[in-house]
Design a protein around this motif. Structure first.
Motif, short mmCIF file in Angstrom:
data_model
loop_
_atom_site.label_atom_id
_atom_site.label_comp_id
_atom_site.label_asym_id
_atom_site.label_seq_id
_atom_site.Cartn_x
_atom_site.Cartn_y
_atom_site.Cartn_z
N UNK A 1 0.83 -1.20 0.00
CA UNK A 1 0.00 0.00 0.00
C UNK A 1 0.86 1.24 0.00
N UNK A 2 0.43 2.25 -0.77
CA UNK A 2 1.16 3.51 -0.76
C UNK A 2 0.80 4.34 0.45
N UNK A 3 1.52 5.44 0.64
CA UNK A 3 1.34 6.29 1.81
C UNK A 3 1.23 7.75 1.37
N UNK A 4 0.22 8.42 1.87
CA UNK A 4 0.04 9.86 1.68
C UNK A 4 -0.03 10.49 3.06
N UNK B 1 -6.27 0.91 -0.78
CA UNK B 1 -5.24 0.26 0.04
C UNK B 1 -4.11 1.21 0.43
N UNK B 2 -4.22 2.49 0.09
CA UNK B 2 -3.26 3.47 0.58
C UNK B 2 -3.48 3.71 2.08
N UNK B 3 -2.42 4.14 2.73
CA UNK B 3 -2.50 4.68 4.09
C UNK B 3 -2.47 6.20 3.97
N UNK C 1 -12.94 4.93 -1.05
CA UNK C 1 -11.64 4.64 -1.68
C UNK C 1 -10.89 3.49 -1.00
N UNK C 2 -11.45 2.90 0.03
CA UNK C 2 -10.83 1.76 0.71
C UNK C 2 -9.43 2.09 1.21
N UNK C 3 -9.27 3.30 1.74
CA UNK C 3 -7.97 3.68 2.31
C UNK C 3 -8.02 3.50 3.82
N UNK C 4 -6.84 3.44 4.40
CA UNK C 4 -6.72 3.32 5.85
C UNK C 4 -6.31 4.69 6.40
N UNK C 5 -7.22 5.32 7.14
CA UNK C 5 -6.97 6.66 7.67
C UNK C 5 -6.32 6.55 9.04
N UNK C 6 -5.14 7.16 9.17
CA UNK C 6 -4.37 7.17 10.41
C UNK C 6 -4.33 8.61 10.92
N UNK D 1 -11.66 5.82 12.57
CA UNK D 1 -10.43 5.79 11.78
C UNK D 1 -9.85 4.38 11.83
N UNK D 2 -8.86 4.16 10.99
CA UNK D 2 -8.17 2.87 11.00
C UNK D 2 -7.25 2.78 12.22
N UNK D 3 -6.45 3.83 12.44
CA UNK D 3 -5.48 3.82 13.54
C UNK D 3 -5.37 5.21 14.12
N UNK D 4 -5.33 5.29 15.44
CA UNK D 4 -5.07 6.55 16.13
C UNK D 4 -3.95 6.33 17.13
N UNK D 5 -3.14 7.36 17.35
CA UNK D 5 -1.98 7.24 18.24
C UNK D 5 -2.00 8.34 19.31
#
Length: 316
Positions: free
Chosen positions: A3-6, A133-135, A161-166, A182-186
């Motif tokens: 997966x790519x990353x933006x 599949x991008x993050x 868009x089936x992206x993973x939002x962090x 969201x997909x992931x939070x920190x």
């Protein structure tokens, strides 16, 4: 990569660092070894990913002379980037290390306000570059003028868009993101206390509160960073603790951004959660070894990853 990353940085900065012999009031403090880096949460994430050999596009608003300098610094570091033109100037931040004591002093300027068309253009740019599949990593504070539900609006724009939002933010901005999901939070512990309104004095309280966010559907993964206490990861099916790696800190700048960058990079490269988490903890410790506004280095991260101890925790 799978997966790519933006990355998206709504409140970027040109980070200036320097060294002075001693910090005292009134006197002129003669500084040496000045250094400028492109800064802000998502931009720092992109810098680490590029340093580790990954590819990433950094999206951010930029304006004025400082904005042009920010773009130039990113290009010099070989980071693919998209600058959204804004009327206001890009902010600066300044950190100075006192040579005598090793203490670091950090001065952060507030960002200028963005208008509705400007922050909406940032959302549109992310949507234009994020493929399935991008993050998408939205990291850092929101400047004035950007609504508290900005991350929720971003999530809605990416929903098909089936992206993973962090998301790595704080206060109302983080709360707004988690209300959307969201997909992931920190969050760190202070931010988790702000989200829950509870004191969370014991480790079990921290871990249960993080788990409740997942069970409520506010994130698929919560990674709680705890400084010297290490970190904690929770999903619906998994709970993992990790101890911090003791190192002699040179600078605390960028430890959280380094952690998140390596976590996302390893996931995008196909690692499992536990392996990505272990390397992320190592990256956060590795960032402490670098001076000024520098970030973690790959060699330090891989060396420290061998020292990170993780423990799976049974559900109550």
């Amino acid at each position: 990569m799978t997966g790519g990353i933006v990355t998206l940085t709504m409140n970027p900065a040109v980070d200036v660092s320097a060294v002075t012999d001693m910090v005292v009031p009134t006197d002129k403090l003669r500084c040496r070894d000045p250094h400028r880096d492109p800064g802000g949460g998502g931009i720092n994430v992109a810098r680490v990913i590029r340093r580790f050999g990954g590819t990433c596009r950094a999206i951010y608003p930029a304006g004025g002379i400082t904005g042009r300098l920010l773009q130039d610094l990113l290009q010099r570091q070989g980071i693919e980037n998209t600058a959204i033109d804004i009327a206001a100037g890009t902010r600066e931040s300044f950190s100075v290390t006192e040579a005598r004591s090793g203490a670091q002093y950090r001065f952060v300027l507030a960002g200028e306000a963005l208008g509705p068309a400007e922050w909406q253009a940032c959302i549109d740019a992310v949507a234009a570059h994020a493929s399935p599949h991008h993050y998408v990593v939205a990291s850092g504070s929101l400047p004035p003028g950007v609504p508290d539900d900005f991350h929720a609006r971003l999530g809605k724009a990416l929903a098909d868009r089936e992206v993973r939002l962090v998301v790595d933010s704080s206060g109302p901005a983080l709360d707004g993101a988690l209300r959307h999901g969201v997909y992931l939070a920190k969050p760190n512990l202070q931010e988790l206390r702000g989200l829950t309104g509870a004191p969370l004095e014991r480790r079990s309280d921290w871990e249960d509160a993080a788990g409740e966010l997942v069970l409520a559907g506010r994130a698929e993964i919560i990674v709680l960073t705890l400084g010297e206490e290490g970190a904690f990861l929770v999903t619906r099916d998994l709970r993992i603790r990790a101890d911090a790696v003791p190192v002699k800190a040179v600078s605390a700048v960028g430890a959280g951004d380094s952690f998140l960058a390596v976590m996302v990079w390893r996931l995008a490269s196909g690692d499992g959660l536990e392996a990505a988490f272990r390397h992320a903890v190592a990256a956060g410790s590795a960032a402490l070894l670098t001076p000024g506004t520098d970030l973690c280095h790959r060699a330090d991260t891989e060396r420290l990853a061998e020292q990170v101890r993780t423990e799976r925790i049974a559900f109550n």
